[in-house]
Design a protein around this motif. Sequence first.
Motif, mmCIF file in Angstrom:
data_model
loop_
_atom_site.group_PDB
_atom_site.id
_atom_site.type_symbol
_atom_site.label_atom_id
_atom_site.label_comp_id
_atom_site.label_asym_id
_atom_site.label_seq_id
_atom_site.Cartn_x
_atom_site.Cartn_y
_atom_site.Cartn_z
ATOM 1 N N ASP A 77 34.699 -71.054 83.670
ATOM 2 C CA ASP A 77 33.634 -72.027 83.445
ATOM 3 C C ASP A 77 33.757 -72.533 82.018
ATOM 4 O O ASP A 77 33.982 -71.740 81.091
ATOM 5 C CB ASP A 77 32.267 -71.394 83.658
ATOM 6 N N GLN A 78 33.594 -73.814 81.832
ATOM 7 C CA GLN A 78 33.716 -74.391 80.497
ATOM 8 C C GLN A 78 32.773 -73.703 79.514
ATOM 9 O O GLN A 78 33.131 -73.461 78.365
ATOM 10 C CB GLN A 78 33.445 -75.894 80.540
ATOM 11 N N ALA A 79 31.574 -73.351 79.977
ATOM 12 C CA ALA A 79 30.588 -72.702 79.101
ATOM 13 C C ALA A 79 31.035 -71.309 78.659
ATOM 14 O O ALA A 79 30.556 -70.791 77.653
ATOM 15 C CB ALA A 79 29.245 -72.611 79.810
ATOM 16 N N ASP A 80 31.954 -70.683 79.403
ATOM 17 C CA ASP A 80 32.433 -69.339 79.057
ATOM 18 C C ASP A 80 33.574 -69.353 78.044
ATOM 19 O O ASP A 80 33.950 -68.310 77.511
ATOM 20 C CB ASP A 80 32.912 -68.594 80.309
ATOM 21 N N LEU A 81 34.143 -70.511 77.784
ATOM 22 C CA LEU A 81 35.265 -70.590 76.851
ATOM 23 C C LEU A 81 34.770 -70.398 75.423
ATOM 24 O O LEU A 81 33.744 -70.962 75.038
ATOM 25 C CB LEU A 81 35.972 -71.943 76.976
ATOM 26 N N PRO A 82 35.486 -69.608 74.628
ATOM 27 C CA PRO A 82 35.054 -69.401 73.250
ATOM 28 C C PRO A 82 35.201 -70.684 72.430
ATOM 29 O O PRO A 82 36.097 -71.497 72.692
ATOM 30 C CB PRO A 82 35.998 -68.310 72.734
ATOM 31 N N PRO A 83 34.312 -70.882 71.464
ATOM 32 C CA PRO A 83 34.428 -72.085 70.630
ATOM 33 C C PRO A 83 35.706 -72.037 69.795
ATOM 34 O O PRO A 83 36.180 -70.964 69.418
ATOM 35 C CB PRO A 83 33.185 -72.027 69.743
ATOM 36 N N LEU A 84 36.239 -73.207 69.527
ATOM 37 C CA LEU A 84 37.446 -73.317 68.712
ATOM 38 C C LEU A 84 37.075 -73.747 67.306
ATOM 39 O O LEU A 84 36.009 -74.324 67.081
ATOM 40 C CB LEU A 84 38.400 -74.345 69.325
ATOM 41 N N GLU A 85 37.978 -73.507 66.379
ATOM 42 C CA GLU A 85 37.723 -73.961 65.009
ATOM 43 C C GLU A 85 37.818 -75.478 64.956
ATOM 44 O O GLU A 85 38.400 -76.124 65.845
ATOM 45 C CB GLU A 85 38.701 -73.303 64.040
ATOM 46 N N GLU A 86 37.222 -76.045 63.952
ATOM 47 C CA GLU A 86 37.181 -77.501 63.802
ATOM 48 C C GLU A 86 38.587 -78.093 63.831
ATOM 49 O O GLU A 86 39.515 -77.590 63.212
ATOM 50 C CB GLU A 86 36.507 -77.866 62.485
ATOM 51 N N GLY A 87 38.734 -79.168 64.593
ATOM 52 C CA GLY A 87 40.014 -79.855 64.695
ATOM 53 C C GLY A 87 40.930 -79.300 65.772
ATOM 54 O O GLY A 87 41.985 -79.857 66.028
ATOM 55 N N ALA A 88 40.550 -78.205 66.425
ATOM 56 C CA ALA A 88 41.344 -77.633 67.514
ATOM 57 C C ALA A 88 40.740 -78.074 68.847
ATOM 58 O O ALA A 88 39.539 -78.334 68.934
ATOM 59 C CB ALA A 88 41.367 -76.116 67.415
ATOM 60 N N TYR A 89 41.579 -78.178 69.879
ATOM 61 C CA TYR A 89 41.140 -78.645 71.180
ATOM 62 C C TYR A 89 41.726 -77.765 72.270
ATOM 63 O O TYR A 89 42.844 -77.265 72.149
ATOM 64 C CB TYR A 89 41.632 -80.077 71.438
ATOM 65 N N TYR A 90 40.985 -77.616 73.355
ATOM 66 C CA TYR A 90 41.576 -77.091 74.579
ATOM 67 C C TYR A 90 42.361 -78.224 75.212
ATOM 68 O O TYR A 90 41.989 -79.394 75.111
ATOM 69 C CB TYR A 90 40.490 -76.610 75.543
ATOM 70 N N TYR A 91 43.434 -77.891 75.901
ATOM 71 C CA TYR A 91 44.269 -78.932 76.489
ATOM 72 C C TYR A 91 43.494 -79.812 77.465
ATOM 73 O O TYR A 91 43.706 -81.015 77.528
ATOM 74 C CB TYR A 91 45.481 -78.324 77.179
ATOM 75 N N PHE A 92 42.599 -79.236 78.257
ATOM 76 C CA PHE A 92 41.868 -80.051 79.224
ATOM 77 C C PHE A 92 41.058 -81.144 78.532
ATOM 78 O O PHE A 92 40.779 -82.182 79.134
ATOM 79 C CB PHE A 92 40.971 -79.193 80.125
ATOM 80 N N GLU A 93 40.699 -80.941 77.281
ATOM 81 C CA GLU A 93 39.933 -81.945 76.546
ATOM 82 C C GLU A 93 40.792 -83.151 76.157
ATOM 83 O O GLU A 93 40.264 -84.209 75.836
ATOM 84 C CB GLU A 93 39.322 -81.335 75.281
ATOM 85 N N LEU A 94 42.098 -82.992 76.190
ATOM 86 C CA LEU A 94 42.995 -84.088 75.810
ATOM 87 C C LEU A 94 43.355 -84.988 76.991
ATOM 88 O O LEU A 94 43.730 -86.143 76.802
ATOM 89 C CB LEU A 94 44.267 -83.527 75.177
ATOM 90 N N ILE A 95 43.233 -84.461 78.207
ATOM 91 C CA ILE A 95 43.594 -85.247 79.384
ATOM 92 C C ILE A 95 42.579 -86.375 79.559
ATOM 93 O O ILE A 95 41.381 -86.177 79.491
ATOM 94 C CB ILE A 95 43.682 -84.342 80.628
ATOM 95 N N GLY A 96 43.112 -87.577 79.743
ATOM 96 C CA GLY A 96 42.275 -88.769 79.883
ATOM 97 C C GLY A 96 42.059 -89.511 78.580
ATOM 98 O O GLY A 96 41.517 -90.622 78.579
ATOM 99 N N ARG A 97 42.485 -88.919 77.465
ATOM 100 C CA ARG A 97 42.297 -89.609 76.180
ATOM 101 C C ARG A 97 43.244 -90.785 76.059
ATOM 102 O O ARG A 97 44.405 -90.716 76.439
ATOM 103 C CB ARG A 97 42.585 -88.664 75.010
ATOM 104 N N PRO A 98 42.748 -91.875 75.481
ATOM 105 C CA PRO A 98 43.629 -93.017 75.244
ATOM 106 C C PRO A 98 44.651 -92.684 74.158
ATOM 107 O O PRO A 98 44.374 -91.903 73.244
ATOM 108 C CB PRO A 98 42.673 -94.118 74.784
ATOM 109 N N VAL A 99 45.826 -93.286 74.296
ATOM 110 C CA VAL A 99 46.907 -93.092 73.333
ATOM 111 C C VAL A 99 47.220 -94.443 72.705
ATOM 112 O O VAL A 99 47.463 -95.429 73.410
ATOM 113 C CB VAL A 99 48.169 -92.520 74.017
ATOM 114 N N PHE A 100 47.195 -94.465 71.394
ATOM 115 C CA PHE A 100 47.504 -95.677 70.645
ATOM 116 C C PHE A 100 48.816 -95.473 69.906
ATOM 117 O O PHE A 100 49.067 -94.405 69.350
ATOM 118 C CB PHE A 100 46.399 -95.980 69.625
ATOM 119 N N VAL A 101 49.650 -96.507 69.919
ATOM 120 C CA VAL A 101 50.850 -96.528 69.095
ATOM 121 C C VAL A 101 50.570 -97.579 68.034
ATOM 122 O O VAL A 101 50.393 -98.755 68.346
ATOM 123 C CB VAL A 101 52.106 -96.872 69.906
ATOM 124 N N GLY A 102 50.457 -97.112 66.799
ATOM 125 C CA GLY A 102 49.969 -97.999 65.748
ATOM 126 C C GLY A 102 48.522 -98.338 66.079
ATOM 127 O O GLY A 102 47.722 -97.454 66.345
#
Length: 162
Positions: A77-102
């Motif tokens: 469960d997402q609520a059971d995942l331990p918090p990460l330090e600032e600037g760190a992400y779980y991989y599932f949080e990156l899926i769906g993010r827009p990608v910019f080149v420049g």
Amino acid sequence: MRRIEIGRIGKSYGLEGGLKFRGEAVIFDLERVYLEGLGYRAVEAVEEHNREIILYLAGVRSRQEAESLVGLRVYADQADLPPLEEGAYYYFELIGRPVFVGSELFGEVVDILDGPQDLLVIRPKGSSLRAQHKTHLVPLQAPYVHLEAEAIRIEPIPGLLD
């Protein structure tokens, strides 16, 4: 409540219900997991042995019981995942993010491949059949990849996304 896939059950280990776990090291911090199609199971112990993670679940006491779980997806469960330090992400949080080149929108992250060097799987924007089926692999930890709160920015590198 959102469940996040954190890995899969590998082969059984030993005679007392141990399971090889293939997935995120976050398993060491969890009290319970959700097994695909079976529901929640308490995590009794997690060990590292010869660079492999061995998982012991409540109710799994024999090799035969462990073998019946091989290949199942493991969720937390997402609520059971331990918090990460600032600037760190779980991989599932990156899926769906827009990608910019420049400053130009290039596409979005559709998956992340784990390995010695984790790779972002990026699908370029566009509605053509080619755009829908083409993907690019970009090393996540590369110095030209910048994770931001709402997007991923890649410095233009010749040949990277050709």
